[in-house]
Design a protein around this motif. Structure first.
Motif, PDB file in Angstrom:
ATOM      1  N   HIS A 128       0.844  -1.193   0.000  1.00 43.99           N
ATOM      2  CA  HIS A 128       0.000   0.000   0.000  1.00 43.99           C
ATOM      3  C   HIS A 128       0.882   1.247   0.000  1.00 43.99           C
ATOM      4  CE1 HIS A 128      -3.622  -2.167   2.153  1.00 43.99           C
ATOM      5  NE2 HIS A 128      -3.363  -2.668   0.945  1.00 43.99           N
ATOM      6  N   MET A 181      -0.769   3.385  -4.348  1.00 45.79           N
ATOM      7  CA  MET A 181      -2.191   3.581  -4.101  1.00 45.79           C
ATOM      8  C   MET A 181      -2.716   4.787  -4.863  1.00 45.79           C
ATOM      9  SD  MET A 181      -2.807   2.623  -0.086  1.00 45.79           S
ATOM     10  CE  MET A 181      -4.572   2.398  -0.305  1.00 45.79           C
ATOM     11  N   SER A 220      -3.045   3.881  -8.570  1.00 43.70           N
ATOM     12  CA  SER A 220      -4.125   2.902  -8.728  1.00 43.70           C
ATOM     13  C   SER A 220      -5.492   3.552  -8.549  1.00 43.70           C
ATOM     14  CB  SER A 220      -3.965   1.750  -7.731  1.00 43.70           C
ATOM     15  OG  SER A 220      -4.304   2.152  -6.414  1.00 43.70           O
ATOM     16  N   SER A 221      -5.527   4.730  -7.934  1.00 47.10           N
ATOM     17  CA  SER A 221      -6.774   5.458  -7.712  1.00 47.10           C
ATOM     18  C   SER A 221      -7.026   6.523  -8.765  1.00 47.10           C
ATOM     19  CB  SER A 221      -6.746   6.117  -6.321  1.00 47.10           C
ATOM     20  OG  SER A 221      -6.517   5.159  -5.311  1.00 47.10           O
ATOM     21  N   GLU A 272      -7.840   7.841 -12.612  1.00 46.75           N
ATOM     22  CA  GLU A 272      -8.462   7.445 -13.876  1.00 46.75           C
ATOM     23  C   GLU A 272      -7.367   7.256 -14.931  1.00 46.75           C
ATOM     24  OE1 GLU A 272     -11.556   6.311 -16.241  1.00 46.75           O
ATOM     25  OE2 GLU A 272     -11.851   7.104 -14.210  1.00 46.75           O
ATOM     26  N   ASP A 277     -10.774  -3.946 -10.207  1.00 49.97           N
ATOM     27  CA  ASP A 277     -11.557  -2.956  -9.471  1.00 49.97           C
ATOM     28  C   ASP A 277     -11.643  -3.306  -7.990  1.00 49.97           C
ATOM     29  OD1 ASP A 277     -12.008  -1.471 -11.728  1.00 49.97           O
ATOM     30  OD2 ASP A 277     -14.004  -2.283 -12.116  1.00 49.97           O
ATOM     31  N   PHE A 278     -11.677  -2.289  -7.167  1.00 52.08           N
ATOM     32  CA  PHE A 278     -11.749  -2.454  -5.715  1.00 52.08           C
ATOM     33  C   PHE A 278     -13.096  -3.045  -5.316  1.00 52.08           C
ATOM     34  CE2 PHE A 278     -12.338  -0.439  -1.393  1.00 52.08           C
ATOM     35  CZ  PHE A 278     -11.393  -1.215  -0.759  1.00 52.08           C
ATOM     36  N   ARG A 282      -7.127  -1.396  -8.178  1.00 54.90           N
ATOM     37  CA  ARG A 282      -7.658  -0.029  -8.182  1.00 54.90           C
ATOM     38  C   ARG A 282      -8.063   0.418  -6.782  1.00 54.90           C
ATOM     39  NH1 ARG A 282      -8.127   1.670 -13.368  1.00 54.90           N
ATOM     40  NH2 ARG A 282      -8.549   0.135 -15.012  1.00 54.90           N
ATOM     41  N   ASN A 283      -7.665   1.673  -6.456  1.00 54.31           N
ATOM     42  CA  ASN A 283      -7.947   2.267  -5.145  1.00 54.31           C
ATOM     43  C   ASN A 283      -7.288   1.491  -3.994  1.00 54.31           C
ATOM     44  OD1 ASN A 283     -10.835   2.259  -6.822  1.00 54.31           O
ATOM     45  ND2 ASN A 283     -10.160   4.277  -6.141  1.00 54.31           N
ATOM     46  N   HIS A 284      -6.288   0.673  -4.319  1.00 56.01           N
ATOM     47  CA  HIS A 284      -5.773  -0.265  -3.315  1.00 56.01           C
ATOM     48  C   HIS A 284      -4.249  -0.332  -3.280  1.00 56.01           C
ATOM     49  CE1 HIS A 284      -6.417  -4.573  -1.450  1.00 56.01           C
ATOM     50  NE2 HIS A 284      -5.539  -3.855  -0.772  1.00 56.01           N
TER      51      HIS A 284
END
Length: 253
Positions: free
Chosen positions: A112, A117, A120-121, A123, A144-145, A171-173
């Motif tokens: 993380h 992160m 990955s978050s 677009e 996807d998260f 994503r988001n992770h």
């Protein structure tokens, strides 16, 4: 008075070497600033033991992991040694999935990091705007998260999204990297982390320059000519272990 030398647990020489390499890797990650409290994971298969792999003890910081404290578990999460430490289900579920289904996933790394992160978050994820990002053009997967990874049923989608890639942005992770060897997984993670760090810096300054596809193709074609003999990441990882040893050699115990 002489200092007592810790007793080495009974196991095969191959397992002990795998434990030392993995413990060293946890210390390298900490040295590089990739620790996340007591969370995140690096796992390796135990040589010559089908379905067995090593994972960090849940509760120890990366800087505290040693060869003997690593926990040996099977593909279903059962402990195969007498470790007093628990195993984090959020780490086991994802790693066991890939160890079970991917014969070439000897080592799996998930972090993380701030840069990992952040990208990955974003677009569009990783963009081909720097040297390291060009390494991964067309070679990085996305997933996807879906919340913390503790549910087995997410596994089918993780595998489908990974496909034939061996590096993924969750994503988001954060970052997920794997390799046929620990050094190979390490150099993939390190390169992706650098690509993310440089992307963050570049986007903070304005509109980036995008590398053309034909240039990316030449870059990826010629990358092998810039590698040291010994296998992907071997010399790089060895150099990092030497730096760790200058600080602390307790990981070897």
């Amino acid at each position: 008075m002489a200092t007592a030398v810790p007793m080495r647990p009974a196991m095969t020489e191959a397992e002990w070497q795998a434990r030392q390499e993995l413990a060293a890797c946890y210390r390298v990650f900490d040295m590089l600033g990739w620790s996340e409290m007591i969370y995140n994971h690096i796992t390796v298969k135990v040589p010559d033991e089908d379905g067995a792999f090593l994972i960090n003890p849940f509760g120890l910081h990366f800087s505290e992991v040693t060869a003997s404290s690593l926990v040996k578990i099977d593909i279903d999460g059962n402990k195969l040694d007498d470790s007093p430490y628990p195993v984090n289900r959020a780490g086991f579920v994802q790693h066991a999935l890939f160890h079970r289904h991917l014969p070439d996933a000897h080592c799996i790394m998930h972090t993380h990091t701030t840069a990992g992160m952040a990208v990955s978050s974003l677009e569009g994820g990783l963009q081909p705007i720097n040297f390291y990002a060009c390494n991964f053009a067309g070679q990085i997967a996305y997933h996807d998260f879906e919340g913390v990874t503790v549910r087995d049923e997410e596994g089918e989608r993780l595998l489908a999204n990974l496909g034939d890639k061996r590096v993924m942005l969750l994503r988001n992770h954060g970052i997920l990297a794997m390799g046929r060897t620990l050094p190979e997984a390490f150099i993939r993670h390190w390169s992706l982390q650098r690509a993310c760090e440089i992307q963050l810096a570049t986007l903070s300054m304005g509109r980036p320059l995008t590398v053309a596809p034909e240039v990316i193709a030449v870059h990826q074609r010629d990358l092998h000519m810039a590698q040291v003999p010994g296998g992907p990441g071997a010399a790089d990882f060895a150099a990092m272990v030497r730096l760790v040893d200058r600080r602390d050699t307790s990981w070897r115990n």
